[in-house]
Enzyme design. Structure first.
Site, PDB file in Angstrom:
ATOM      1  N   LEU A  16       0.814  -1.224   0.000  1.00  0.00           N
ATOM      2  CA  LEU A  16       0.000   0.000   0.000  1.00  0.00           C
ATOM      3  C   LEU A  16       0.842   1.267   0.000  1.00  0.00           C
ATOM      4  CD1 LEU A  16      -2.735  -1.030   2.622  1.00  0.00           C
ATOM      5  CD2 LEU A  16      -2.957  -0.979   0.126  1.00  0.00           C
ATOM      6  N   GLY A  17       2.035   1.203   0.542  1.00  0.00           N
ATOM      7  CA  GLY A  17       2.861   2.398   0.592  1.00  0.00           C
ATOM      8  C   GLY A  17       4.068   2.189   1.468  1.00  0.00           C
ATOM      9  N   GLY A  19       7.021   4.427   4.039  1.00  0.00           N
ATOM     10  CA  GLY A  19       7.410   5.668   4.702  1.00  0.00           C
ATOM     11  C   GLY A  19       8.854   5.620   5.140  1.00  0.00           C
ATOM     12  N   GLY A  20       9.192   6.465   6.093  1.00  0.00           N
ATOM     13  CA  GLY A  20      10.578   6.576   6.513  1.00  0.00           C
ATOM     14  C   GLY A  20      11.128   5.318   7.143  1.00  0.00           C
ATOM     15  N   GLU A  23       7.014  -0.002   5.873  1.00  0.00           N
ATOM     16  CA  GLU A  23       6.239  -0.175   4.652  1.00  0.00           C
ATOM     17  C   GLU A  23       4.926  -0.851   5.039  1.00  0.00           C
ATOM     18  OE1 GLU A  23       8.486  -4.205   3.085  1.00  0.00           O
ATOM     19  OE2 GLU A  23       9.458  -2.258   2.778  1.00  0.00           O
ATOM     20  N   LYS A  39       1.960  -3.292   8.892  1.00  0.00           N
ATOM     21  CA  LYS A  39       3.113  -2.395   8.796  1.00  0.00           C
ATOM     22  C   LYS A  39       4.356  -3.176   9.181  1.00  0.00           C
ATOM     23  CE  LYS A  39       4.618   2.261  10.048  1.00  0.00           C
ATOM     24  NZ  LYS A  39       4.210   3.525  10.709  1.00  0.00           N
ATOM     25  N   ASP A 140       3.310  14.402  14.174  1.00  0.00           N
ATOM     26  CA  ASP A 140       3.580  14.221  12.747  1.00  0.00           C
ATOM     27  C   ASP A 140       2.289  14.256  11.933  1.00  0.00           C
ATOM     28  OD1 ASP A 140       5.249  13.888  10.549  1.00  0.00           O
ATOM     29  OD2 ASP A 140       5.178  11.694  10.634  1.00  0.00           O
ATOM     30  N   PRO A 143      -1.187  15.593   5.692  1.00  0.00           N
ATOM     31  CA  PRO A 143      -2.262  15.015   4.870  1.00  0.00           C
ATOM     32  C   PRO A 143      -2.109  13.528   4.579  1.00  0.00           C
ATOM     33  CG  PRO A 143      -1.644  17.165   4.029  1.00  0.00           C
ATOM     34  CD  PRO A 143      -0.638  16.831   5.097  1.00  0.00           C
ATOM     35  N   ASP A 158      -0.484   6.670  11.985  1.00  0.00           N
ATOM     36  CA  ASP A 158       0.955   6.819  12.183  1.00  0.00           C
ATOM     37  C   ASP A 158       1.315   7.616  13.433  1.00  0.00           C
ATOM     38  OD1 ASP A 158       3.636   6.674  11.921  1.00  0.00           O
ATOM     39  OD2 ASP A 158       3.743   7.511   9.893  1.00  0.00           O
TER      40      ASP A 158
END
Length: 504
Positions: A16-17, A19-20, A23, A39, A140, A143, A158
């Site tokens: 799905l995506g 991040g830092g 995933e 995650k 944090d 959007p 998150d």
């Protein structure tokens, strides 16, 4: 990785995506047959103590937040199987949210309708209000960390950078000394690494999100880290109305209030932001392909307790006659010594009137003030102080901080604080008020004399008699010069002074 099993329960499906530090994949809980989001900590971060600590903290904090605006946590663990392709990776299984990120929604429907921008932000405020009450600061908000379902309900994601206030084990900057967060949505205090991180930090970030949804682009976009930091710390934000003509003045002022450089200059709470936005989160229409305005099963369920207008467009509006009748009923309840019921009725009326007439309507302020005065009469001094403070703040944004009614409300707040056994805070507020009244009315104005006398009596009451005497001596001298030594006011002040001196 598709099809891999984790913890003998979760199957990885499509990604799905990323991040830092992690995933995210869509997955399936094969035990219960439901979709989940999984995650995974990135392979590069295995063994990175700081990243592992943040990942585990996100699990704990998110699991503690039992709120419909926060995804539910189903499980957390570490893969410990040398034959598994993901050996050593930490994972977090949580509720799968079928919807759009606010980043994608704002980019697709750019700019968003005012009503939807207000509704989205108000829902985030509800989550923040809940989290802040539990001393959790997100740190944090942006959007891409906010999602909205097809029903129009927002989820805050998150909590990897969240901090629990008062917990010394949770650092506010990374071990490298680089501020953590997303540069475009960080508050000025986050760039300094100080100890000012608090609820106002989240409100600043949310103000940036609201600005981005309305303006169609984020503030300080396309800059380096240094330029972005300088913008947040030193540059005034752009007002919204020159950028978009349909922005209500109250929303423009609210965004500027949320984006104040100092945390102490921002709104007092997420609830204050929610209350100021709620009147504008009405008339929500379809966003084709993303959000429906139809009365879905979820909307029907939540509408039972909805604070905003009912889903039905044919619901009758709250009228001036309704307002007058409700105020008369509240007066009757107060006369019958049912102050609590009267206060609740007036607060409900104020909300309904704000939705029909606008939050800045004079009748709305009048009803809110009547409720505050009833709280005072009922001995609910701390609540009354908060109510008068909110009124003064809201009215100052409409009429200016030097408006006489604003100054009167500030004095009423201080009076309530005295009754609430907070005399030192009351004194500080009265002294601030004195400086403003001298500037607005002049040192010789009757209102200024009365306030100086009130301050001296309060000083005497809390045992600071010597300061009270000094204050009164200055006041007696000023009154004698202004009105004459035998004027009634001068004599009354002199009598107070003599009584105080006997205590020394």
């Amino acid at each position: 990785m598709r099809g891999l099993m984790i913890g003998e329960r979760y199957r990885l499906d499509e990604p799905l995506g990323s991040g830092g530090m992690g995933e995210v994949h869509r997955g399936t809980d094969i035990l219960l047959g439901r979709p989940v989001a999984i995650k995974l900590i990135k392979k590069a971060h295995i063994g990175d103590d700081e990243v592992v600590r943040r990942f585990l903290r996100e699990s704990r904090i998110t699991a503690r937040l039992d709120h419909p605006g926060v995804p539910a946590i189903y499980g957390q663990g570490q893969i410990a199987d040398a034959t598994h392709p993901l050996d050593g990776r930490l994972y977090l299984a949580m509720q799968y949210i079928d919807g759009w990120s606010i980043e994608d929604l704002a980019a697709t429907y750019e700019p968003l309708p005012i009503a939807w921008a207000a509704a989205i932000t108000a829902q985030v405020c509800a989550v923040l209000h809940y989290a802040h009450q539990r001393q959790v600061i997100h740190r944090d908000l942006k959007p891409s960390n906010l999602m909205i379902t097809s029903d129009g309900f927002v989820k805050v994601l998150d909590f990897g950078l969240a901090t629990a206030l008062g917990d010394p084990t949770q650092s506010k900057i990374s071990q490298t000394g680089i501020p953590v967060g997303t540069w475009l949505y960080m508050a000025p205090e986050q760039f300094g690494g100080g100890n000012e991180i608090g609820p106002a930090t989240d409100l600043y970030a949310l103000g940036l999100v609201l600005h981005r949804m309305i303006a169609g682009a984020p503030l300080f976009e396309g800059r380096s880290f240094a330029d972005t930091a300088a913008g947040h710390i030193f540059q005034d934000p752009s007002p919204l109305r020159p950028l978009r003509a349909d922005v209500p003045e109250e929303i423009e002022q609210l965004v500027l209030h949320m984006l104040a450089k100092l945390p102490s200059d921002r709104p007092d709470s997420a609830y204050e932001v929610f209350r100021r936005l709620r009147p504008y989160a009405t008339g929500l229409t379809d966003l084709p392909g993303a959000i429906t305005s139809e009365p879905t099963a979820t909307r029907m369920y939540t509408d039972v307790f909805a604070c905003s207008a009912p889903l039905s467009a044919s619901a009758p509006a709250f009228t001036r006659g309704d307002l007058d009748r409700a105020r008369r009923r509240a007066s009757g309840l107060a006369r019958a010594s049912k102050h609590g019921e009267a206060v609740d009725l007036l607060l409900d009326v104020a909300d309904k009137a704000a939705m029909s007439f606008g939050a800045n309507h004079s009748d709305v302020f009048a009803v809110r003030r009547a409720a505050a005065e009833l709280m005072l009469g009922d001995g609910r001094y701390a609540e009354a102080a908060d109510a008068f403070a909110d009124l003064a703040s809201d009215l100052a944004r409409r009429d200016g901080k030097d408006d006489e009614q604003v100054l009167n409300l500030r004095q009423q707040e201080a009076d309530c604080l005295v009754y609430a056994s907070q005399p030192n805070l009351a004194l500080a507020k009265l002294q601030d008020l004195m400086a403003d009244q001298v500037r607005v009315f002049g040192a010789s104005d009757n209102r200024t004399y009365e306030l100086r006398q009130r301050i001296s009596l309060l000083l005497n009451g809390i045992g600071r008699t010597a300061e009270a005497v000094d204050t009164l001596e200055e006041l007696v001298a000023a009154a004698s010069t202004e009105f004459g030594p035998e004027h009634g006011r001068t004599r009354a002040l002199r009598n107070d002074l003599e009584r105080m001196k006997k205590k020394l």
